[in-house]
Design a protein around this motif. Structure first.
Motif, PDB file in Angstrom:
ATOM      1  N   ILE A  27       7.656   3.702  -9.343  1.00 17.32           N
ATOM      2  CA  ILE A  27       6.802   4.888  -9.196  1.00 17.32           C
ATOM      3  C   ILE A  27       6.519   5.106  -7.711  1.00 17.32           C
ATOM      4  O   ILE A  27       6.216   4.160  -6.990  1.00 17.32           O
ATOM      5  CB  ILE A  27       5.455   4.720  -9.941  1.00 17.32           C
ATOM      6  CG1 ILE A  27       5.696   4.510 -11.440  1.00 17.32           C
ATOM      7  CG2 ILE A  27       4.551   5.924  -9.707  1.00 17.32           C
ATOM      8  CD1 ILE A  27       4.443   4.172 -12.224  1.00 17.32           C
ATOM      9  N   VAL A  28       6.607   6.360  -7.282  1.00 12.07           N
ATOM     10  CA  VAL A  28       6.206   6.743  -5.928  1.00 12.07           C
ATOM     11  C   VAL A  28       5.091   7.767  -6.109  1.00 12.07           C
ATOM     12  O   VAL A  28       5.242   8.739  -6.858  1.00 12.07           O
ATOM     13  CB  VAL A  28       7.381   7.346  -5.128  1.00 12.07           C
ATOM     14  CG1 VAL A  28       6.932   7.737  -3.732  1.00 12.07           C
ATOM     15  CG2 VAL A  28       8.552   6.372  -5.067  1.00 12.07           C
ATOM     16  N   ALA A  29       3.959   7.529  -5.456  1.00  9.73           N
ATOM     17  CA  ALA A  29       2.789   8.387  -5.658  1.00  9.73           C
ATOM     18  C   ALA A  29       2.048   8.607  -4.348  1.00  9.73           C
ATOM     19  O   ALA A  29       2.249   7.871  -3.380  1.00  9.73           O
ATOM     20  CB  ALA A  29       1.854   7.740  -6.681  1.00  9.73           C
ATOM     21  N   LEU A  30       1.196   9.619  -4.334  1.00  9.61           N
ATOM     22  CA  LEU A  30       0.303   9.861  -3.203  1.00  9.61           C
ATOM     23  C   LEU A  30      -1.098   9.431  -3.598  1.00  9.61           C
ATOM     24  O   LEU A  30      -1.606   9.824  -4.647  1.00  9.61           O
ATOM     25  CB  LEU A  30       0.273  11.346  -2.836  1.00  9.61           C
ATOM     26  CG  LEU A  30       1.310  11.843  -1.852  1.00  9.61           C
ATOM     27  CD1 LEU A  30       1.136  13.347  -1.625  1.00  9.61           C
ATOM     28  CD2 LEU A  30       1.250  11.104  -0.536  1.00  9.61           C
ATOM     29  N   ASP A  31      -1.696   8.623  -2.743  1.00  8.49           N
ATOM     30  CA  ASP A  31      -3.090   8.209  -2.899  1.00  8.49           C
ATOM     31  C   ASP A  31      -3.833   8.815  -1.721  1.00  8.49           C
ATOM     32  O   ASP A  31      -3.888   8.224  -0.643  1.00  8.49           O
ATOM     33  CB  ASP A  31      -3.197   6.685  -2.915  1.00  8.49           C
ATOM     34  CG  ASP A  31      -4.598   6.188  -3.236  1.00  8.49           C
ATOM     35  OD1 ASP A  31      -5.473   7.036  -3.515  1.00  8.49           O
ATOM     36  OD2 ASP A  31      -4.812   4.966  -3.204  1.00  8.49           O
ATOM     37  N   GLY A  32      -4.332  10.008  -1.905  1.00  8.85           N
ATOM     38  CA  GLY A  32      -4.891  10.754  -0.779  1.00  8.85           C
ATOM     39  C   GLY A  32      -3.750  11.116   0.154  1.00  8.85           C
ATOM     40  O   GLY A  32      -2.813  11.794  -0.234  1.00  8.85           O
ATOM     41  N   GLU A  33      -3.807  10.617   1.376  1.00  8.10           N
ATOM     42  CA  GLU A  33      -2.740  10.876   2.351  1.00  8.10           C
ATOM     43  C   GLU A  33      -1.798   9.682   2.510  1.00  8.10           C
ATOM     44  O   GLU A  33      -0.959   9.661   3.387  1.00  8.10           O
ATOM     45  CB  GLU A  33      -3.357  11.241   3.698  1.00  8.10           C
ATOM     46  CG  GLU A  33      -4.116  12.552   3.675  1.00  8.10           C
ATOM     47  CD  GLU A  33      -4.644  12.934   5.041  1.00  8.10           C
ATOM     48  OE1 GLU A  33      -4.874  12.044   5.881  1.00  8.10           O
ATOM     49  OE2 GLU A  33      -4.832  14.135   5.258  1.00  8.10           O
ATOM     50  N   THR A  34      -1.960   8.669   1.667  1.00  7.59           N
ATOM     51  CA  THR A  34      -1.135   7.464   1.737  1.00  7.59           C
ATOM     52  C   THR A  34      -0.064   7.505   0.662  1.00  7.59           C
ATOM     53  O   THR A  34      -0.353   7.801  -0.499  1.00  7.59           O
ATOM     54  CB  THR A  34      -2.006   6.203   1.541  1.00  7.59           C
ATOM     55  OG1 THR A  34      -3.016   6.187   2.554  1.00  7.59           O
ATOM     56  CG2 THR A  34      -1.178   4.937   1.620  1.00  7.59           C
ATOM     57  N   LEU A  35       1.160   7.200   1.050  1.00  7.71           N
ATOM     58  CA  LEU A  35       2.246   7.101   0.088  1.00  7.71           C
ATOM     59  C   LEU A  35       2.202   5.704  -0.518  1.00  7.71           C
ATOM     60  O   LEU A  35       2.222   4.706   0.197  1.00  7.71           O
ATOM     61  CB  LEU A  35       3.597   7.328   0.766  1.00  7.71           C
ATOM     62  CG  LEU A  35       4.778   7.425  -0.198  1.00  7.71           C
ATOM     63  CD1 LEU A  35       4.752   8.768  -0.920  1.00  7.71           C
ATOM     64  CD2 LEU A  35       6.077   7.256   0.554  1.00  7.71           C
ATOM     65  N   ALA A  36       2.120   5.640  -1.845  1.00  9.29           N
ATOM     66  CA  ALA A  36       2.056   4.360  -2.551  1.00  9.29           C
ATOM     67  C   ALA A  36       3.353   4.173  -3.331  1.00  9.29           C
ATOM     68  O   ALA A  36       3.666   4.947  -4.228  1.00  9.29           O
ATOM     69  CB  ALA A  36       0.864   4.325  -3.495  1.00  9.29           C
TER      70      ALA A  36
END
Length: 131
Positions: A27-36
């Motif tokens: 999974i690739v996701a955005l946590d606010g402005e951070t790429l997780a």
């Protein structure tokens, strides 16, 4: 289950099961402005090993390489789509003067640990910055 947990935690899913010749990112996701970049590890309740033990040094290095490759291949596409939606982001112009800037909050690698219990619902833990 893992993706639902991330959405519940406030992340925005960008991609699931991204594959290339070197491997796969779950999974690739955005946590606010951070790429997780999220690695999902599942074990049964009776397993000898805990989910976090499934990420050894070689696996961690492979995840770092895959995250870098994903950024090079996919981030510009997602950046153009998201630029108008992320507050304070640079306006998407439709032209490319070079690579898209990296995620403002940087990149981190998370672990989603899923333990399937003998009875009852699975236990899911989201460990930010596990690697």
């Amino acid at each position: 289950m893992a993706a639902r947990r991330l959405v519940h935690d406030g992340l925005r899913i960008l991609e699931r099961n991204w594959r290339c010749s070197e491997g796969e990112l779950d999974i690739v996701a955005l946590d606010g402005e951070t790429l997780a970049v999220c690695e999902v590890k599942t074990r049964s309740e009776r397993a000898f090993q805990q989910p976090a033990e499934g990420i050894d040094r070689p696996k961690a290095e492979r995840l770092r390489r895959l995250a870098e490759r994903w950024l090079n291949e996919r981030w510009p596409v997602h950046f153009e789509q998201l630029a108008q939606k992320v507050v304070g982001a640079v306006q998407a112009t439709g032209t490319s003067d070079g690579p898209a800037p990296p995620p403002p909050g940087g990149v981190r690698i998370d672990l989603i640990a899923v333990v399937n219990r003998f009875r009852g619902a699975a236990l899911i833990e989201h460990v930010r910055g596990a690697v």
